[in-house]
Design an enzyme around this catalytic site. Structure first.
Site, short mmCIF file in Angstrom:
data_model
loop_
_atom_site.label_atom_id
_atom_site.label_comp_id
_atom_site.label_asym_id
_atom_site.label_seq_id
_atom_site.Cartn_x
_atom_site.Cartn_y
_atom_site.Cartn_z
N ASN A 46 0.86 -1.19 0.00
CA ASN A 46 0.00 0.00 0.00
C ASN A 46 0.90 1.24 0.00
OD1 ASN A 46 -1.60 2.23 0.90
ND2 ASN A 46 -3.15 0.80 1.64
N HIS A 59 -5.60 3.46 -1.58
CA HIS A 59 -6.88 3.72 -0.92
C HIS A 59 -7.20 5.20 -1.09
CE1 HIS A 59 -9.63 2.84 2.77
NE2 HIS A 59 -10.14 3.80 2.03
N ARG A 83 -9.20 8.50 -0.93
CA ARG A 83 -10.32 9.03 -0.16
C ARG A 83 -10.85 10.29 -0.84
NH1 ARG A 83 -7.45 6.30 4.05
NH2 ARG A 83 -8.89 5.10 5.36
N GLY A 135 0.99 -1.34 4.31
CA GLY A 135 1.45 -0.01 3.95
C GLY A 135 2.27 0.67 5.01
N HIS A 136 1.61 1.10 6.08
CA HIS A 136 2.26 1.97 7.07
C HIS A 136 3.53 1.36 7.63
CE1 HIS A 136 2.41 5.14 10.11
NE2 HIS A 136 2.76 4.19 10.96
N THR A 161 -7.88 6.24 9.46
CA THR A 161 -7.55 4.97 8.85
C THR A 161 -8.73 4.03 9.05
OG1 THR A 161 -5.90 3.19 8.72
CG2 THR A 161 -6.44 4.03 10.91
N GLU A 176 -8.76 0.03 -2.86
CA GLU A 176 -9.67 -0.17 -1.74
C GLU A 176 -10.33 1.14 -1.35
OE1 GLU A 176 -7.07 -1.89 1.21
OE2 GLU A 176 -6.58 0.08 2.03
N ARG A 187 4.50 18.48 1.13
CA ARG A 187 5.37 19.54 0.62
C ARG A 187 4.89 20.11 -0.71
NH1 ARG A 187 10.85 20.80 1.76
NH2 ARG A 187 11.31 22.73 0.65
N HIS A 238 -3.98 -4.73 7.86
CA HIS A 238 -4.07 -3.67 8.86
C HIS A 238 -3.17 -3.99 10.04
CE1 HIS A 238 -6.11 0.16 9.77
NE2 HIS A 238 -5.74 -0.13 11.00
N HIS A 247 -4.11 11.84 0.61
CA HIS A 247 -2.89 11.10 0.26
C HIS A 247 -3.00 10.69 -1.22
CE1 HIS A 247 -5.63 7.98 1.67
NE2 HIS A 247 -5.41 8.29 2.94
#
Length: 239
Positions: A7, A43, A45, A213-214, A100, A70, A18, A190, A50
């Site tokens: 992700n 993902h 939104r 991802g994170h 999230t 997603e 930035r 997750h 992002h």
């Protein structure tokens, strides 16, 4: 072998902080593929804080591995995936302002809505996945409306892992076995990390794909992206 989908939302978060195009999201995604990732997840939104919708179009033009989009299937999301036609769409019930994803679908409550969405995605030739918890009855509801896969929401596992990994994994093993018995394919995601992924992968039968991802992007700050992907892939090997 379980597939690793990276992700790249956090790359977009850093870029957007930035302005401009540093880091280059498309370049990073292509590097992920080159270093061994078997898929890319985004993902988008509605506020595009992002991943931007344009990112999705840009990625579609160049990715050679599985593309998973997603999100909550609001009209703008459905218009996007209808144009892009990714390999997989993962339906997630997050509110527009959610930091999230924090829960899976209550399928019975949303049965009519989800059935309609699944039918449209299948008409477009897109594999479908529904983000869910470990409730067995909810898995039965998911199977009954025709989704191809479910993605197990693994934050509860990750939160309990350090304290008692056997207790943490137990409901996920039960859910996985039940999902497979219903004819569902199985994804997970997750808060999976280098700390907890290998045990999860070794314990869960029939796990097709994890989306991370994170933690992965954070690890790459220390280890480098290539080495990080190598280590996550290693966690998924059962040989």
């Amino acid at each position: 072998m379980t597939q690793l989908s990276v992700n790249v939302n956090k790359i977009a978060t850093l870029r957007n902080a930035r302005g401009g195009n540093v880091p280059d999201l498309v370049r990073v995604a292509l590097d992920c593929e080159r270093f061994g990732a078997q898929g890319i997840t985004v993902h988008p939104r509605p506020d595009e804080r992002h991943i931007r919708y344009q990112d999705v179009y840009d990625l579609k033009q160049v990715l050679t591995t599985e593309f998973n989009i997603e999100g909550n299937p609001i009209p703008s999301f459905m218009e996007l995936v209808g144009r892009v036609r990714p390999h997989q769409v993962t339906l997630v019930p997050d509110a527009p302002d959610a930091l999230t994803s924090s829960a899976g679908w209550d399928v019975a409550t949303n049965r009519s809505f989800l059935t309609e969405i699944l039918a449209q995605l299948k008409e477009w030739g897109i594999r479908t996945s529904i983000f869910v918890g470990t409730d067995l009855r909810n898995l039965e509801e998911a199977a009954s409306i025709g989704t191809d896969r479910v993605e197990l929401y693994t934050e509860p596992y990750a939160a309990l892992y350090a304290e008692d990994r056997e207790r943490a994994i137990a409901p996920f093993v039960q859910a996985a076995e039940h999902a497979l018995s219903l004819g569902l394919e199985l994804n997970a995601g997750h808060d999976l990390s280098l700390e907890n992924l290998a045990f999860f992968s070794a314990s869960i039968p029939g796990l097709s794909e994890v989306s991370i991802g994170h933690a992965l992007i954070s690890d790459a700050l220390y280890l480098g992206l290539e080495e990080t992907i190598r280590r996550y892939r290693s966690c998924l090997r059962q040989d």
